[in-house]
Design a protein around this motif. Structure first.
Motif, PDB file in Angstrom:
ATOM      1  N   ILE A 176       0.864  -1.184   0.000  1.00 32.88           N
ATOM      2  CA  ILE A 176       0.000   0.000   0.000  1.00 32.88           C
ATOM      3  C   ILE A 176       0.898   1.229   0.000  1.00 32.88           C
ATOM      4  N   CYS A 177       0.729   2.075  -1.008  1.00 32.72           N
ATOM      5  CA  CYS A 177       1.542   3.284  -1.151  1.00 32.72           C
ATOM      6  C   CYS A 177       0.815   4.455  -0.496  1.00 32.72           C
ATOM      7  N   GLY A 178       1.587   5.398   0.012  1.00 33.72           N
ATOM      8  CA  GLY A 178       1.006   6.620   0.560  1.00 33.72           C
ATOM      9  C   GLY A 178       0.086   7.310  -0.442  1.00 33.72           C
ATOM     10  N   SER A 179       0.447   7.232  -1.725  1.00 34.49           N
ATOM     11  CA  SER A 179      -0.375   7.916  -2.736  1.00 34.49           C
ATOM     12  C   SER A 179      -1.743   7.254  -2.880  1.00 34.49           C
ATOM     13  N   ASP A 180      -1.845   5.947  -2.571  1.00 35.27           N
ATOM     14  CA  ASP A 180      -3.146   5.271  -2.573  1.00 35.27           C
ATOM     15  C   ASP A 180      -3.980   5.764  -1.383  1.00 35.27           C
ATOM     16  N   GLY A 227      -3.032  -0.050  -6.596  1.00 33.13           N
ATOM     17  CA  GLY A 227      -1.903  -0.953  -6.346  1.00 33.13           C
ATOM     18  C   GLY A 227      -0.861  -0.938  -7.449  1.00 33.13           C
ATOM     19  N   HIS A 228       0.360  -0.450  -7.118  1.00 35.74           N
ATOM     20  CA  HIS A 228       1.415  -0.382  -8.135  1.00 35.74           C
ATOM     21  C   HIS A 228       2.771  -0.857  -7.608  1.00 35.74           C
ATOM     22  N   GLU A 229       2.804  -1.434  -6.403  1.00 37.59           N
ATOM     23  CA  GLU A 229       4.077  -1.927  -5.841  1.00 37.59           C
ATOM     24  C   GLU A 229       3.910  -3.412  -5.628  1.00 37.59           C
ATOM     25  N   ALA A 230       4.192  -4.212  -6.646  1.00 34.33           N
ATOM     26  CA  ALA A 230       3.752  -5.606  -6.575  1.00 34.33           C
ATOM     27  C   ALA A 230       4.783  -6.580  -7.125  1.00 34.33           C
ATOM     28  N   VAL A 250      10.480  -2.960  -4.166  1.00 36.35           N
ATOM     29  CA  VAL A 250      11.543  -2.506  -5.064  1.00 36.35           C
ATOM     30  C   VAL A 250      11.193  -1.140  -5.658  1.00 36.35           C
ATOM     31  N   GLU A 251       9.916  -0.875  -5.851  1.00 35.37           N
ATOM     32  CA  GLU A 251       9.512   0.398  -6.462  1.00 35.37           C
ATOM     33  C   GLU A 251       9.941   1.598  -5.610  1.00 35.37           C
ATOM     34  N   PRO A 252       9.554   1.657  -4.324  1.00 36.27           N
ATOM     35  CA  PRO A 252      10.043   2.806  -3.527  1.00 36.27           C
ATOM     36  C   PRO A 252      11.576   2.857  -3.413  1.00 36.27           C
TER      37      PRO A 252
HETATM   38 ZN   LIG Z   1       3.868   4.373  -4.757  1.00 39.18          ZN
END
Ligand SMILES: [Zn+2]
Ligand SMILES: [Zn+2]
Length: 343
Positions: free
Chosen positions: A36-40, A58-61, A148-150
């Motif tokens: 869960i990203c802060g932007s979500d 959801g984009h960090e998967a 890995v994304e952040p």
């Molecule tokens: Zn994000």
């Protein structure tokens, strides 16, 4: 398939959704972990205009390839993968230069705005083009790979700011990106690595992430403390990971003459800017957005234990309980940082 659907602003439901089918150039990924990203969390109330319902965010998967389109080469069902949060076109002026984060037709997974709706990975399956896939190294679990994304965002900012071995570095803001920045700055050999925040448990985490010094700016004059720690000259590199006037001002003022500042945070769309500091001290100021090409390096650093996701993960929970975790994050429950959901 089951998915966590943003049905209307501030209302998430775990429900049936159509299973996405891959086009010829796409693969279908069976999701095993999605952060869960802060932007979500900020976006689900409609304030950013980028989470328009109905939407699967959801984009960090990370997950396992379950199906491949007929033109896909080099990928097979069963491959363990992660993917860029950004779908870039691969053809525009920026993509051709390798600046994929600046792509003219960039789409972010799990975002819907005026221009597009791109369902994301809070679901059993997601479909993505093969060009954004990355193979997971052996031994990197899905929950770690979902971060890995952040980390890639942090590494990109460190590169933008040209941080190098021996540089005195400051990170303003010890959220997910700030803590990733501390780890990335330590990795390139910066010393000291000074992290500033207003929350003590975030600063305690920063110490686990390579910070040599932490400063609670609610209790102490952060600028004076940084100057004391850098023989009065200021930091070679300052990275800002909040994005409001006070924190950007600190990042600019604490940099040495001719130093570099990477601006990553942008909570506020515009701020008051200490122009004279920037001009007369000849600061090098870099905007830094998302990442471009840092995924393989980040995955390698995760596999080698140099980047450490474990301290940043507060909880791993079933996707079915997603609404509850979003709520806890929205209420800013103390001690909660990254929550990873598993379908
Ligand atoms: Zn994000
Ligand atoms: Zn492009």
């Amino acid at each position: 398939m089951k998915a966590l659907v943003l049905q209307e602003y501030n209302r998430l439901a775990f429900e049936d959704a159509p299973t996405p089918e891959p086009n010829p150039e796409e693969v279908q990924v069976s999701i095993k972990a999605c952060g869960i990203c802060g932007s979500d969390v900020h976006g689900m109330d409609g304030s950013t205009g980028r989470r328009r319902p109905p939407l699967i965010m959801g984009h960090e998967a990370a997950g396992v390839i379950s199906r491949v389109g007929k033109n896909v080469t080099g990928w097979q069902p069963g491959d363990r993968v992660t993917f860029d949060s950004t779908i870039y076109c691969g053809e525009c002026e920026f993509c051709v230069r390798g600046e994929i984060n600046l792509c003219e037709s960039r789409r972010v997974l799990g975002v819907s705005c005026e221009e597009y709706r791109q369902h994301g990975a809070f679901a059993e399956f997601v479909v993505v083009p093969q060009r954004i896939l990355y193979r997971l190294p052996q031994g990197v679990p899905f929950e770690h790979a979902s971060l890995v994304e952040p980390f890639a965002i942090a590494l990109h900012a460190v590169k933008r700011a040209q941080a190098k071995n021996g540089d005195a570095a400051v990170v303003v803001g010890a959220g997910m990106i700030g803590l990733g920045l501390a780890q990335a700055l330590k990795h390139v050999g910066c010393a000291p690595v000074i992290v500033v925040d207003v929350v003590d448990d975030r600063l305690a985490l920063a110490e686990k992430c390579g910070a040599t010094h932490t400063i609670n700016s609610a209790r102490k004059n952060a600028l004076n403390s940084i100057l004391n720690l850098t023989q009065g000259r200021g930091a070679d590199v300052a990275c800002e990971a909040v994005g409001v006037t006070a924190t950007v001002e600190l990042a600019l003022r604490c940099a040495r003459k001719g130093g570099s500042v990477a601006l990553v945070g942008n909570v506020a769309p515009s701020i008051a800017f200490p122009l004279q500091t920037a001009v007369t001290r000849e600061l090098n100021i870099f905007g830094s957005c998302a990442s471009r090409g840092e995924y393989p390096e980040c995955l390698d650093l995760l596999a080698r234990g140099i980047l450490k996701p474990a301290p940043l993960i507060s909880a791993v929970a079933p996707l079915a309980e997603g609404a509850v975790w979003f709520d806890r994050l929205r209420r800013k429950e103390p001690g909660l940082l990254k929550v990873v959901l598993q379908p």
